[in-house]
Write an enzyme that holds these catalytic residues in place. Structure first.
Site, mmCIF file in Angstrom:
data_model
loop_
_atom_site.group_PDB
_atom_site.id
_atom_site.type_symbol
_atom_site.label_atom_id
_atom_site.label_comp_id
_atom_site.label_asym_id
_atom_site.label_seq_id
_atom_site.Cartn_x
_atom_site.Cartn_y
_atom_site.Cartn_z
ATOM 1 N N HIS A 181 -9.700 1.002 4.642
ATOM 2 C CA HIS A 181 -8.463 1.297 5.495
ATOM 3 C C HIS A 181 -8.598 2.034 6.629
ATOM 4 C CE1 HIS A 181 -4.419 2.395 6.155
ATOM 5 N NE2 HIS A 181 -3.911 1.267 5.747
ATOM 6 N N SER A 220 2.986 -2.197 10.315
ATOM 7 C CA SER A 220 4.644 -2.347 10.524
ATOM 8 C C SER A 220 5.159 -3.823 10.084
ATOM 9 C CB SER A 220 4.810 -2.004 11.835
ATOM 10 O OG SER A 220 4.206 -0.522 12.244
ATOM 11 N N GLU A 245 -7.212 4.414 7.984
ATOM 12 C CA GLU A 245 -6.795 5.823 7.367
ATOM 13 C C GLU A 245 -8.023 6.594 6.915
ATOM 14 O OE1 GLU A 245 -3.213 5.505 5.605
ATOM 15 O OE2 GLU A 245 -2.199 4.886 7.268
ATOM 16 N N GLY A 271 2.048 2.065 10.864
ATOM 17 C CA GLY A 271 3.227 3.112 10.726
ATOM 18 C C GLY A 271 3.629 3.471 12.114
ATOM 19 N N GLY A 305 2.643 -1.230 3.960
ATOM 20 C CA GLY A 305 2.631 0.351 3.970
ATOM 21 C C GLY A 305 4.194 0.630 3.747
ATOM 22 N N GLY A 306 4.707 1.486 4.741
ATOM 23 C CA GLY A 306 6.064 1.778 4.711
ATOM 24 C C GLY A 306 7.085 1.156 3.807
ATOM 25 N N GLU A 351 -5.635 -5.306 10.255
ATOM 26 C CA GLU A 351 -4.597 -4.250 10.361
ATOM 27 C C GLU A 351 -5.012 -3.534 11.744
ATOM 28 O OE1 GLU A 351 -2.745 -2.971 6.879
ATOM 29 O OE2 GLU A 351 -4.255 -1.569 6.845
ATOM 30 N N ASN A 387 0.788 -0.974 -0.006
ATOM 31 C CA ASN A 387 -0.187 0.029 0.014
ATOM 32 C C ASN A 387 0.908 1.202 -0.101
ATOM 33 O OD1 ASN A 387 -1.831 2.085 0.528
ATOM 34 N ND2 ASN A 387 -2.410 1.497 2.531
ATOM 35 N N TRP A 388 1.060 1.804 -1.161
ATOM 36 C CA TRP A 388 1.977 3.154 -1.326
ATOM 37 C C TRP A 388 1.369 4.182 -0.444
ATOM 38 C CZ3 TRP A 388 3.543 3.141 -7.364
ATOM 39 C CH2 TRP A 388 4.456 1.958 -7.512
ATOM 40 N N LYS A 389 0.158 4.243 -0.205
ATOM 41 C CA LYS A 389 -0.625 5.198 0.369
ATOM 42 C C LYS A 389 -0.311 6.653 -0.579
ATOM 43 C CE LYS A 389 -0.246 3.142 4.983
ATOM 44 N NZ LYS A 389 -0.182 3.450 6.334
HETATM 45 P P1 PGA Z 1 2.665 0.281 7.572
HETATM 46 O O1 PGA Z 1 1.119 0.314 6.947
HETATM 47 O O2 PGA Z 1 3.066 -0.945 6.959
HETATM 48 O O3 PGA Z 1 3.376 1.460 7.368
HETATM 49 O O4 PGA Z 1 2.342 0.103 9.134
HETATM 50 C C1 PGA Z 1 0.209 -0.469 6.604
HETATM 51 C C2 PGA Z 1 -0.932 -0.116 5.952
HETATM 52 O O5 PGA Z 1 -1.589 0.755 6.311
HETATM 53 O O6 PGA Z 1 -1.599 -0.714 5.294
#
Ligand code: PGA
Length: 255
Positions: free
Chosen positions: A95, A212, A97, A173, A233-234, A167, A9-11
């Site tokens: 998600h 994470s 967020e 994050g 994500g990251g 998640e 997930n590049w966000k």
């Molecule tokens: P993260 O994000 O790996 O940076 O914790 C995961 C996500 O939000 O899908």
């Protein structure tokens, strides 16, 4: 049988130049990985770039959100049919967020999944509890109710066609990862909730862990019997680390 699957997930990250380098690294590093083991979920403007570079590579791609509507006067929204025109296979729905910053409810998440399914996209349905909910002992009830409300809106056929991503919000994050045992416990719960509506599908639906995930913790998470891969994500913005995570998933073999 469930094969392992990792989605990045590049966000809201990337640029044409940075994506070109990342996609190049992923394509050249993915030889030897089974087709379909890996996907990237890019911001809308970069889907054409993903399609151009990833077509025929065995790496699939998708988006991070879609509208619940098919078309019309919804300024700023993007329809599932538009995502299909750029070759997307997947779309994230719900998600954390989006739930937190855009007020998305489980009902809306269900309607978005219906819209995705209607055009042949696989919805990746995100669920997970906050830190306060975990500390109050509410993890099980929060996650089951997110899935139950989703089911009530979207119905069993859409759930059966989905990928689920657990998640925990406190792990996204933050650098704090759920322990493999904590992840397994919730994944097993998710599978039981699915089993109650569709016993056959429960053994095949892919349930990804997100929060994470890194090269250093991926193998122990993916070794859990109900963890079918990751939503990353990251670490998905770093080609070699993302490839390490995908290799760790594939090395665990199908469950
Ligand atoms: P993260 O994000 O790996 O940076 O914790 C995961 C996500 O939000 O899908």
């Amino acid at each position: 049988m469930r094969s392992k699957f990792v989605a990045g997930n590049w966000k809201m990250n990337g640029s044409l130049a940075a994506n070109a380098a990342l996609l190049e690294a992923l394509v050249s590093g993915s030889h030897g990985l089974p087709a379909g083991a890996m996907a990237v979920l890019a911001p809308f403007p970069y889907l054409a770039q993903c399609e151009a570079r990833l077509s025929g590579s065995g790496i699939r791609w998708g988006a991070q959100d879609l509208s619940e509507h098919a078309s019309g006067a919804f300024t700023g929204e993007v329809a599932g049919s538009m995502l299909r025109e750029f070759g997307c296979s997947f779309v994230l729905v719900g998600h954390s967020e989006r739930r937190a910053m855009h007020g998305e409810s489980s009902e809306l998440v269900g309607r978005k999944a219906v819209a995705a399914h209607a055009v042949g996209l696989t919805p990746v349905v995100c669920v997970g509890e906050s830190l306060a909910e975990r500390e109050a002992g509410l993890t099980e009830s929060v996650v089951s109710s997110q899935i139950q409300v989703f089911l009530d809106v979207a119905g069993p056929a859409v759930l059966a066609a989905a990928v689920i991503a657990y998640e925990p919000v406190w792990a996204i994050g933050t650098g704090k990862t759920a322990s493999p045992e904590q992840a397994q416990e919730v994944h097993a719960l998710v599978r039981r909730v699915v089993a109650a509506v569709d016993a056959g599908r429960a053994s095949t639906i892919q349930i990804l862990y997100g929060g994470s995930v890194k090269g250093s913790n991926a193998a122990s998470l993916f070794a859990m019997p109900d963890v079918d891969g990751g939503l990353v994500g990251g670490a998905s913005l770093n080609g070699s680390e993302f490839l390490d995570i995908c290799r760790a998933a594939v090395a665990c073999g199908p469950t």
